[in-house]
Design a protein around this motif. Structure first.
Motif, short mmCIF file in Angstrom:
data_model
loop_
_atom_site.label_atom_id
_atom_site.label_comp_id
_atom_site.label_asym_id
_atom_site.label_seq_id
_atom_site.Cartn_x
_atom_site.Cartn_y
_atom_site.Cartn_z
N ASN A 18 -58.27 13.53 -12.42
CA ASN A 18 -59.21 14.48 -12.33
C ASN A 18 -59.78 15.19 -13.65
O ASN A 18 -59.76 16.34 -13.54
CB ASN A 18 -58.79 15.68 -11.50
CG ASN A 18 -58.45 15.03 -9.83
OD1 ASN A 18 -59.15 14.14 -9.52
ND2 ASN A 18 -57.45 15.72 -9.44
N LYS A 19 -59.96 14.37 -14.51
CA LYS A 19 -60.27 14.87 -16.09
C LYS A 19 -61.66 14.00 -16.48
O LYS A 19 -61.70 12.81 -16.07
CB LYS A 19 -59.18 14.49 -17.02
CG LYS A 19 -57.60 15.19 -16.58
CD LYS A 19 -58.08 16.70 -16.69
CE LYS A 19 -56.85 17.62 -16.35
NZ LYS A 19 -56.85 19.06 -16.45
N LYS A 20 -62.39 14.68 -17.34
CA LYS A 20 -63.58 14.26 -17.91
C LYS A 20 -63.54 14.25 -19.49
O LYS A 20 -62.80 15.11 -19.88
CB LYS A 20 -64.81 14.59 -17.30
CG LYS A 20 -65.07 14.82 -15.86
CD LYS A 20 -66.18 15.54 -15.64
CE LYS A 20 -66.90 15.46 -14.02
NZ LYS A 20 -65.87 15.95 -13.20
N ASN A 21 -64.32 13.10 -20.00
CA ASN A 21 -64.44 13.28 -21.38
C ASN A 21 -63.01 13.45 -22.47
O ASN A 21 -62.98 14.31 -23.03
CB ASN A 21 -65.27 14.74 -22.07
CG ASN A 21 -66.33 14.55 -21.11
OD1 ASN A 21 -67.18 13.85 -20.80
ND2 ASN A 21 -66.86 15.83 -20.60
N SER A 44 -58.47 9.62 -9.37
CA SER A 44 -59.05 11.00 -8.89
C SER A 44 -58.78 10.98 -7.63
O SER A 44 -58.63 10.24 -6.57
CB SER A 44 -60.65 10.71 -8.97
OG SER A 44 -60.94 10.66 -10.47
N ASN A 49 -64.15 16.89 -9.11
CA ASN A 49 -63.80 16.65 -10.46
C ASN A 49 -63.35 15.50 -10.59
O ASN A 49 -62.05 15.20 -10.90
CB ASN A 49 -62.75 17.85 -10.77
CG ASN A 49 -62.32 17.76 -12.18
OD1 ASN A 49 -63.24 17.55 -13.15
ND2 ASN A 49 -61.34 18.46 -12.67
N SER A 51 -62.50 11.77 -12.46
CA SER A 51 -62.27 11.23 -13.66
C SER A 51 -63.25 10.19 -14.29
O SER A 51 -63.59 9.55 -13.73
CB SER A 51 -60.77 10.43 -13.68
OG SER A 51 -59.87 11.15 -13.54
N SER A 52 -63.90 10.85 -15.39
CA SER A 52 -64.83 9.82 -15.81
C SER A 52 -65.17 10.25 -17.47
O SER A 52 -64.38 11.04 -17.85
CB SER A 52 -66.34 10.33 -15.23
OG SER A 52 -66.64 11.73 -15.33
N ASN A 53 -65.95 9.29 -18.18
CA ASN A 53 -65.95 9.17 -19.52
C ASN A 53 -64.67 9.30 -20.28
O ASN A 53 -64.32 10.15 -21.10
CB ASN A 53 -66.73 10.58 -20.06
CG ASN A 53 -68.23 10.29 -19.23
OD1 ASN A 53 -68.81 9.40 -19.43
ND2 ASN A 53 -68.65 11.38 -18.89
#
Length: 272
Positions: A18-21, A44, A49, A51-53
């Motif tokens: 559940n994290k980005k960038n 995810s 939220n 998870s991406s990028n």
């Protein structure tokens, strides 16, 4: 996060949930394990939220089970909804699965399962400039409902010969370098694929095996279609050939507990 140069890490896992960038630079480090865990687990379970990028780069992974797993957690209620209305609910799964994930300049050696597994609905996963050597299972698995993934400038070799316990696979138990299983709109380009037990790239849609016996069964409504496979070097002892389209359509699957309709039956033999 950048690790110190050339770390030697035993039984270490990186879990990104559940994290980005995120950029994780392994910086030449080697991760080693005799376990069946994943070294890199991207997940995810929060639809608000996703998870991406995420970029993971510049390292070596030796052993583990599924070395890298791009995963979308399915709750019990979601699984019930998906089984009841797969056409209606799959877009929700796909829209909330990890996306825009990049693995670059990573080498894999002798993992017990699949080196890179892209699970349900995950999309825009890029594998670039990686070396997958000696995966006991499939080198790369693009599973059902995943889409728009890119595999470039990578090498797949010596995959699919062994069972997880190290014993030799036989017959149809042998596996290929890349499995595209109900995954679509993928690009496979400029890769070297040599000396894999069951062949180079297999495209198939899966009969929906274990529909009544697997409590985690997800409906398989997608075909392996609109995939671009260009400018790859696929040669040298890839049993079953370079590319197989429609894998298993000529197999008798009477004991596979399949969900999909039979297209041909001969005595007890069932073909899906």
């Amino acid at each position: 996060m950048t690790l110190p140069n050339n770390c030697l890490l035993n039984d270490t896992r990186f879990i990104i949930k559940n994290k980005k960038n995120i950029i994780l630079d392994l910086n030449g480090s080697t991760l080693t394990s005799n376990s069946f865990d994943s070294a890199i687990f991207i997940d995810s379970d929060d639809i608000n939220n996703v998870s991406s990028n995420i970029i993971v780069k510049n390292g070596n992974i030796i052993g583990y089970g599924t070395s890298i797993y791009v995963h979308r957690t399915i709750t019990e209620n979601e699984l019930i909804t998906l089984r009841n209305d797969p056409e209606g609910y799959y877009p929700q799964i796909q829209n909330t699965a990890p996306h825009h994930i990049t693995f670059e300049n990573i080498s894999f050696k002798n993992n017990k399962g699949t080196s890179i597994y892209v699970w349900l609905g995950s999309n825009h996963v890029t594998i670039n400039n990686c070396i997958i050597d000696g995966s006991r299972g499939v080198g790369l698995y693009l599973d059902t409902a995943s889409f728009n993934n890119v595999v470039t400038n990578s090498t797949f070799k010596n995959c699919g010969y062994l069972n997880p316990d190290g014993s030799e696979k036989v017959g149809r138990g042998k596996r290929e370098a890349i499995a595209i299983d109900g995954s679509y709109n993928n690009t496979i380009m400029n890769n070297t694929i040599i000396n894999n037990a069951r062949g180079g790239i297999h495209l198939y849609s899966n009969c929906g095996e274990k529909v009544t016996t697997d409590t985690t069964y997800v409906p398989r409504i997608f075909d392996a279609e609109y995939n671009s496979i260009t400018n790859n070097y696929i040669f040298e002892n890839n049993e079953s050939g370079a590319i197989e389209i429609g894998k298993r359509v000529d197999w008798n699957l009477e004991d596979w507990d399949c969900a999909k309709p039979i297209y041909q039956q001969l005595l007890s033999f069932k073909f899906y």
